[in-house]
Design a protein around this motif. Structure first.
Motif, PDB file in Angstrom:
ATOM      1  N   THR A  87       0.825  -1.212   0.000  1.00 28.48           N
ATOM      2  CA  THR A  87       0.000   0.000   0.000  1.00 28.48           C
ATOM      3  C   THR A  87       0.855   1.257   0.000  1.00 28.48           C
ATOM      4  OG1 THR A  87      -0.150  -0.184   2.412  1.00 28.48           O
ATOM      5  CG2 THR A  87      -1.965  -1.103   1.124  1.00 28.48           C
ATOM      6  N   SER A  88       2.026   1.198   0.620  1.00 28.99           N
ATOM      7  CA  SER A  88       2.885   2.386   0.632  1.00 28.99           C
ATOM      8  C   SER A  88       3.413   2.709  -0.762  1.00 28.99           C
ATOM      9  CB  SER A  88       4.043   2.206   1.613  1.00 28.99           C
ATOM     10  OG  SER A  88       4.863   1.129   1.224  1.00 28.99           O
ATOM     11  N   GLY A  89       3.361   1.739  -1.683  1.00 29.48           N
ATOM     12  CA  GLY A  89       3.719   2.021  -3.072  1.00 29.48           C
ATOM     13  C   GLY A  89       2.748   2.996  -3.697  1.00 29.48           C
ATOM     14  N   ASP A  90       1.455   2.815  -3.427  1.00 30.22           N
ATOM     15  CA  ASP A  90       0.456   3.777  -3.896  1.00 30.22           C
ATOM     16  C   ASP A  90       0.660   5.136  -3.247  1.00 30.22           C
ATOM     17  OD1 ASP A  90      -0.804   2.053  -5.611  1.00 30.22           O
ATOM     18  OD2 ASP A  90      -2.531   1.653  -4.317  1.00 30.22           O
ATOM     19  N   VAL A  91       1.057   5.139  -1.976  1.00 29.89           N
ATOM     20  CA  VAL A  91       1.295   6.394  -1.268  1.00 29.89           C
ATOM     21  C   VAL A  91       2.426   7.169  -1.942  1.00 29.89           C
ATOM     22  CG1 VAL A  91       2.039   7.425   0.920  1.00 29.89           C
ATOM     23  CG2 VAL A  91       0.436   5.504   0.927  1.00 29.89           C
ATOM     24  N   TYR A  92       3.474   6.458  -2.362  1.00 31.02           N
ATOM     25  CA  TYR A  92       4.586   7.104  -3.084  1.00 31.02           C
ATOM     26  C   TYR A  92       4.069   7.759  -4.371  1.00 31.02           C
ATOM     27  CZ  TYR A  92       8.958   7.758  -5.619  1.00 31.02           C
ATOM     28  OH  TYR A  92      10.001   8.309  -6.321  1.00 31.02           O
ATOM     29  N   SER A  93       3.334   6.998  -5.158  1.00 28.54           N
ATOM     30  CA  SER A  93       2.808   7.529  -6.422  1.00 28.54           C
ATOM     31  C   SER A  93       1.911   8.735  -6.171  1.00 28.54           C
ATOM     32  CB  SER A  93       2.027   6.440  -7.161  1.00 28.54           C
ATOM     33  OG  SER A  93       2.828   5.312  -7.411  1.00 28.54           O
ATOM     34  N   TYR A  94       1.114   8.657  -5.115  1.00 27.10           N
ATOM     35  CA  TYR A  94       0.237   9.774  -4.759  1.00 27.10           C
ATOM     36  C   TYR A  94       1.064  11.009  -4.406  1.00 27.10           C
ATOM     37  CZ  TYR A  94      -3.235  12.550  -2.229  1.00 27.10           C
ATOM     38  OH  TYR A  94      -4.060  13.570  -1.808  1.00 27.10           O
ATOM     39  N   GLY A  95       2.172  10.817  -3.669  1.00 24.14           N
ATOM     40  CA  GLY A  95       3.023  11.943  -3.318  1.00 24.14           C
ATOM     41  C   GLY A  95       3.604  12.627  -4.535  1.00 24.14           C
ATOM     42  N   ILE A  96       4.087  11.849  -5.503  1.00 24.69           N
ATOM     43  CA  ILE A  96       4.608  12.418  -6.742  1.00 24.69           C
ATOM     44  C   ILE A  96       3.508  13.160  -7.490  1.00 24.69           C
ATOM     45  CG2 ILE A  96       5.626  11.859  -8.989  1.00 24.69           C
ATOM     46  CD1 ILE A  96       7.569  11.572  -6.639  1.00 24.69           C
ATOM     47  N   LEU A  97       2.307  12.576  -7.505  1.00 23.32           N
ATOM     48  CA  LEU A  97       1.176  13.224  -8.179  1.00 23.32           C
ATOM     49  C   LEU A  97       0.859  14.569  -7.533  1.00 23.32           C
ATOM     50  CD1 LEU A  97      -1.145  13.241 -10.188  1.00 23.32           C
ATOM     51  CD2 LEU A  97      -2.454  11.809  -8.621  1.00 23.32           C
ATOM     52  N   LEU A  98       0.908  14.643  -6.202  1.00 24.22           N
ATOM     53  CA  LEU A  98       0.676  15.920  -5.512  1.00 24.22           C
ATOM     54  C   LEU A  98       1.678  16.974  -5.964  1.00 24.22           C
ATOM     55  CD1 LEU A  98      -0.116  15.210  -1.730  1.00 24.22           C
ATOM     56  CD2 LEU A  98      -1.659  16.048  -3.498  1.00 24.22           C
ATOM     57  N   LEU A  99       2.951  16.604  -6.017  1.00 23.49           N
ATOM     58  CA  LEU A  99       3.984  17.554  -6.430  1.00 23.49           C
ATOM     59  C   LEU A  99       3.777  17.989  -7.877  1.00 23.49           C
ATOM     60  CD1 LEU A  99       7.124  15.895  -4.781  1.00 23.49           C
ATOM     61  CD2 LEU A  99       5.536  17.574  -3.819  1.00 23.49           C
ATOM     62  N   GLU A 100       3.322  17.072  -8.711  1.00 23.52           N
ATOM     63  CA  GLU A 100       3.044  17.401 -10.107  1.00 23.52           C
ATOM     64  C   GLU A 100       1.872  18.376 -10.209  1.00 23.52           C
ATOM     65  OE1 GLU A 100       2.068  15.133 -14.362  1.00 23.52           O
ATOM     66  OE2 GLU A 100       2.310  13.990 -12.498  1.00 23.52           O
ATOM     67  N   MET A 101       0.847  18.179  -9.406  1.00 27.91           N
ATOM     68  CA  MET A 101      -0.312  19.073  -9.434  1.00 27.91           C
ATOM     69  C   MET A 101       0.061  20.471  -8.959  1.00 27.91           C
ATOM     70  SD  MET A 101      -3.216  16.441  -7.981  1.00 27.91           S
ATOM     71  CE  MET A 101      -4.594  17.588  -8.111  1.00 27.91           C
ATOM     72  N   LEU A 102       1.034  20.579  -8.050  1.00 23.31           N
ATOM     73  CA  LEU A 102       1.456  21.889  -7.542  1.00 23.31           C
ATOM     74  C   LEU A 102       2.354  22.618  -8.531  1.00 23.31           C
ATOM     75  CD1 LEU A 102       2.248  21.114  -3.802  1.00 23.31           C
ATOM     76  CD2 LEU A 102       0.424  22.593  -4.652  1.00 23.31           C
ATOM     77  N   THR A 103       3.243  21.880  -9.175  1.00 23.77           N
ATOM     78  CA  THR A 103       4.243  22.516 -10.032  1.00 23.77           C
ATOM     79  C   THR A 103       3.859  22.545 -11.505  1.00 23.77           C
ATOM     80  OG1 THR A 103       5.424  20.430 -10.377  1.00 23.77           O
ATOM     81  CG2 THR A 103       6.057  21.754  -8.455  1.00 23.77           C
ATOM     82  N   GLY A 104       2.958  21.654 -11.916  1.00 27.60           N
ATOM     83  CA  GLY A 104       2.624  21.553 -13.331  1.00 27.60           C
ATOM     84  C   GLY A 104       3.706  20.848 -14.126  1.00 27.60           C
ATOM     85  N   LYS A 105       4.649  20.197 -13.458  1.00 29.55           N
ATOM     86  CA  LYS A 105       5.759  19.521 -14.129  1.00 29.55           C
ATOM     87  C   LYS A 105       5.647  18.009 -13.961  1.00 29.55           C
ATOM     88  CE  LYS A 105       9.079  23.309 -13.645  1.00 29.55           C
ATOM     89  NZ  LYS A 105       8.079  24.323 -13.232  1.00 29.55           N
ATOM     90  N   ARG A 106       5.825  17.290 -15.067  1.00 33.38           N
ATOM     91  CA  ARG A 106       5.818  15.839 -15.011  1.00 33.38           C
ATOM     92  C   ARG A 106       7.083  15.337 -14.321  1.00 33.38           C
ATOM     93  NH1 ARG A 106       3.888  16.492 -20.479  1.00 33.38           N
ATOM     94  NH2 ARG A 106       1.788  15.615 -20.768  1.00 33.38           N
ATOM     95  N   PRO A 107       6.990  14.209 -13.600  1.00 30.86           N
ATOM     96  CA  PRO A 107       8.204  13.665 -12.968  1.00 30.86           C
ATOM     97  C   PRO A 107       9.234  13.183 -13.980  1.00 30.86           C
ATOM     98  CG  PRO A 107       6.350  12.151 -12.728  1.00 30.86           C
ATOM     99  CD  PRO A 107       5.791  13.426 -13.260  1.00 30.86           C
ATOM    100  N   ALA A 108       8.779  12.928 -15.225  1.00 33.75           N
ATOM    101  CA  ALA A 108       9.703  12.473 -16.276  1.00 33.75           C
ATOM    102  C   ALA A 108      10.037  13.596 -17.251  1.00 33.75           C
ATOM    103  CB  ALA A 108       9.099  11.283 -17.021  1.00 33.75           C
ATOM    104  N   ASP A 109       9.885  14.841 -16.817  1.00 36.69           N
ATOM    105  CA  ASP A 109      10.197  15.993 -17.666  1.00 36.69           C
ATOM    106  C   ASP A 109      11.682  15.980 -18.047  1.00 36.69           C
ATOM    107  OD1 ASP A 109      10.965  18.987 -18.124  1.00 36.69           O
ATOM    108  OD2 ASP A 109       8.773  18.943 -18.237  1.00 36.69           O
ATOM    109  N   ASP A 110      11.985  16.540 -19.215  1.00 37.25           N
ATOM    110  CA  ASP A 110      13.373  16.558 -19.700  1.00 37.25           C
ATOM    111  C   ASP A 110      14.306  17.324 -18.781  1.00 37.25           C
ATOM    112  OD1 ASP A 110      12.637  15.074 -21.888  1.00 37.25           O
ATOM    113  OD2 ASP A 110      12.376  16.801 -23.221  1.00 37.25           O
ATOM    114  N   MET A 111      13.761  18.233 -17.982  1.00 40.58           N
ATOM    115  CA  MET A 111      14.609  19.025 -17.095  1.00 40.58           C
ATOM    116  C   MET A 111      15.203  18.199 -15.951  1.00 40.58           C
ATOM    117  SD  MET A 111      11.945  21.265 -14.750  1.00 40.58           S
ATOM    118  CE  MET A 111      13.274  21.890 -13.713  1.00 40.58           C
TER     119      MET A 111
END
Length: 550
Positions: free
Chosen positions: A448-472
């Motif tokens: 279940t903590s695997g989903d929590v990790y993905s959710y955390g990345i999704l939160l950061l993406e929603m705040l920044t508008g940047k994909r975790p796999a962005d070229d930057m």
């Protein structure tokens, strides 16, 4: 599953806004079911099994017009079955077994076309089985065992499938299919005389003709079934939909109705006549793609059991043969008019860019809370618990009110009954780059903590508008590290999605940005044992929203 006693609280039954479920099963509740139960006009699931309830089922229960599942089994309920239950048109599961109900099965049940499972075993029901129950076209399982029913068993509809019915323990019943192993019903004198006369008159030539015709008919039916059969892989709670139904609904799977393409297939918008002209999303699996069949089976397994306002609703599935004779598999979902979160965060077309400008911080916060609530249900609320394994913007769909619904359960893993921390087998998933927790990359198990990790990345993406796999993100820089550095240097607003910043945003709103970012960072740490559970996360997210309103 507690030790609650006393009567069913009228106060709970008066909460008319409750729309998901009330679960009071496996307690020591006594008394009768209050007539106020009819006030639950929006409730979908009402579970009162395994208590000590007595008295009669109130006729007011027909006021629960949204009810889909009603389970009152293993109580001491008396009286007759209210015919008014048939007024609940959307009822799919009705379990009244192991009570002291008497009287006959209501004739009105024949009008319940959408009922999937009817369980009335271990009662004192008498009379005959209503012949109108042959017309219950949606019925998949029927249990009438151990009652005092009498007479001939009907032969059509559900009664033509011996594995779908149980009538054991009714010594007065007769007839039916040979597989049921009941005695033949006695023929009336006139029937005996007529049958003997026909046997003498017809003779051998006609008997041979009938035998030949029957053989030809069986061959025809078998070939026809191969060409156009449709089996419901979800096997309960869902209506039967054929390939032809879906072909008509989507205009022949026209590109004009194409909503999107995914890893294992394509999604089409359609209007399904067999579901009262409901607008649906039809996900057609590309079975030539490796893993597509397994993804279909996984989604069927999950979606036939989960029910939550923030999880995509599946109407049914279809496993059949298409017009070219190839295998065909599809899932039919509730249509989400606002598409996926992906198109709102990362618009491609001019129309999507125009829409995304209205995605405020409050909208994003509400969506994030919806996702957390759905994951909390998957991890803690459903039995058995499960892990989604692919939380990302493309798998978050938005309805016309911008309520989020978690979708795509093709990679979901059901957890073992003994532990919510590990799956039944070592993980065999790919997930999506940027959202997969690091422990999965070294052969870890689905947790279940695997989903929590993905959710955390999704939160950061929603705040920044940047994909975790962005070229930057290269040379060791990740989305998480970027947010972590900017927060520590008090420069976080420099990386916040500018579309989310209003011209006159308040300092309280800025504080909430940071609060959400801190939740995202705590969820996405490398060690799965250091992450909070999703219930804690959901509580924090709700508190942030409450704080910004105040």
């Amino acid at each position: 599953m507690n030790r609650l006693n006393g009567s069913v609280p009228v106060e709970i039954l008066s909460l008319s806004y409750l729309s998901n479920f009330i679960m009071l099963s496996d307690n020591f509740l006594t008394g009768s079911l209050p007539i106020e139960v009819g006030r639950l006009r929006n409730i979908r699931t009402l579970l009162l099994s395994h208590n000590k309830l007595y008295g009669e089922i109130p006729t007011t229960i027909s006021g629960c017009v949204s009810l889909e599942v009603l389970e009152l089994d293993d109580n001491m309920i008396q009286g007759t079955i209210p015919p008014s239950l048939s007024n609940i048109r959307g009822l799919q599961i009705l379990n009244l077994s192991n009570n002291s109900l008497s009287g006959s099965i209501p004739q009105s049940f024949g009008s319940m076309k959408g009922l999937q499972e009817l369980l009335l075993s271990h009662n004192n029901l008498s009379g005959s089985i209503p012949k109108v129950m042959e017309d219950m076209t949606g019925l998949i399982y029927l249990d009438l065992s151990y009652n005092n029913l009498q007479g001939e068993i009907p032969k059509k509809g559900i009664f033509s499938n011996a594995s779908a019915i149980s009538v054991t323990g009714n010594p007065g019943l007769c007839g039916g299919l040979s597989q049921i192993h009941l005695t033949a019903c006695p023929l009336k004198t006139s029937e005996k005389r007529t049958r003997w006369r026909l046997l003498l008159t017809v003779g051998t030539p006609i008997a041979c003709f009938i035998l030949f015709s029957s053989f030809a008919f069986l061959i025809y039916k078998r070939q026809s079934r191969k060409r156009a059969s449709s089996e419901i892989s979800m096997n309960s709670h869902f209506p039967r939909i054929t390939y032809g139904d879906l072909l008509r609904a989507t205009g022949g799977f026209s590109d004009d109705n194409l909503v999107g393409r995914g890893r294992h297939g394509s999604v089409y918008k359609g209007i399904l006549e067999t579901l009262n002209t409901t607008t649906v999303a039809v996900k057609v699996f590309n079975l030539a793609e490796q893993g597509a069949s397994r993804s279909f089976s996984s989604e069927c397994k999950v979606l036939r059991t989960v029910r939550h306002r923030n999880i995509i609703k599946a109407f049914t599935s279809c496993s059949s043969i298409d017009s070219r004779g190839h295998d065909f598999k599809a899932l039919v979902y509730e249509f989400m008019s606002n598409g996926s979160l992906e198109t709102w965060l990362h618009p491609q077309t001019e129309e999507e860019q125009h829409k995304s400008q209205s995605l405020t911080f409050i909208h994003r916060l509400s969506i994030a809370i919806d996702i957390a609530d759905a994951l909390e249900y998957l991890h803690e609320g459903c039995q058995p618990p499960m892990v989604h394994c692919d939380i990302k913007p493309g798998n978050i769909l938005l309805d016309n009110e911008m309520v989020a619904h978690v979708a795509d359960f093709g990679l979901a893993k059901v957890l073992s009954g003994s532990s919510r921390a590990s799956s039944r087998s070592s993980i065999d998933i790919r997930g999506s780059i940027g959202y997969v927790p690091p422990e999965y990359g070294v052969g870890g198990q689905a947790i279940t903590s695997g989903d929590v990790y993905s959710y955390g990345i999704l939160l950061l993406e929603m705040l920044t508008g940047k994909r975790p796999a962005d070229d930057m993100f290269k040379n060791g820089l990740t989305l998480r590290k970027l947010v972590e550095m900017q927060i520590s240097s008090e420069g976080f607003l420099n990386i916040v999605d500018p579309l989310m910043l209003s011209q006159n945003h308040a300092s309280k709103e800025e504080e909430c940005f940071v609060s959400v970012a801190l939740v995202g960072l705590s969820c996405s740490i490398d060690s799965p044992y250091g992450r909070p559970n999703i219930a804690e996360v959901a509580t924090k997210m709700h508190a942030i929203k409450t704080g910004i309103k105040n």
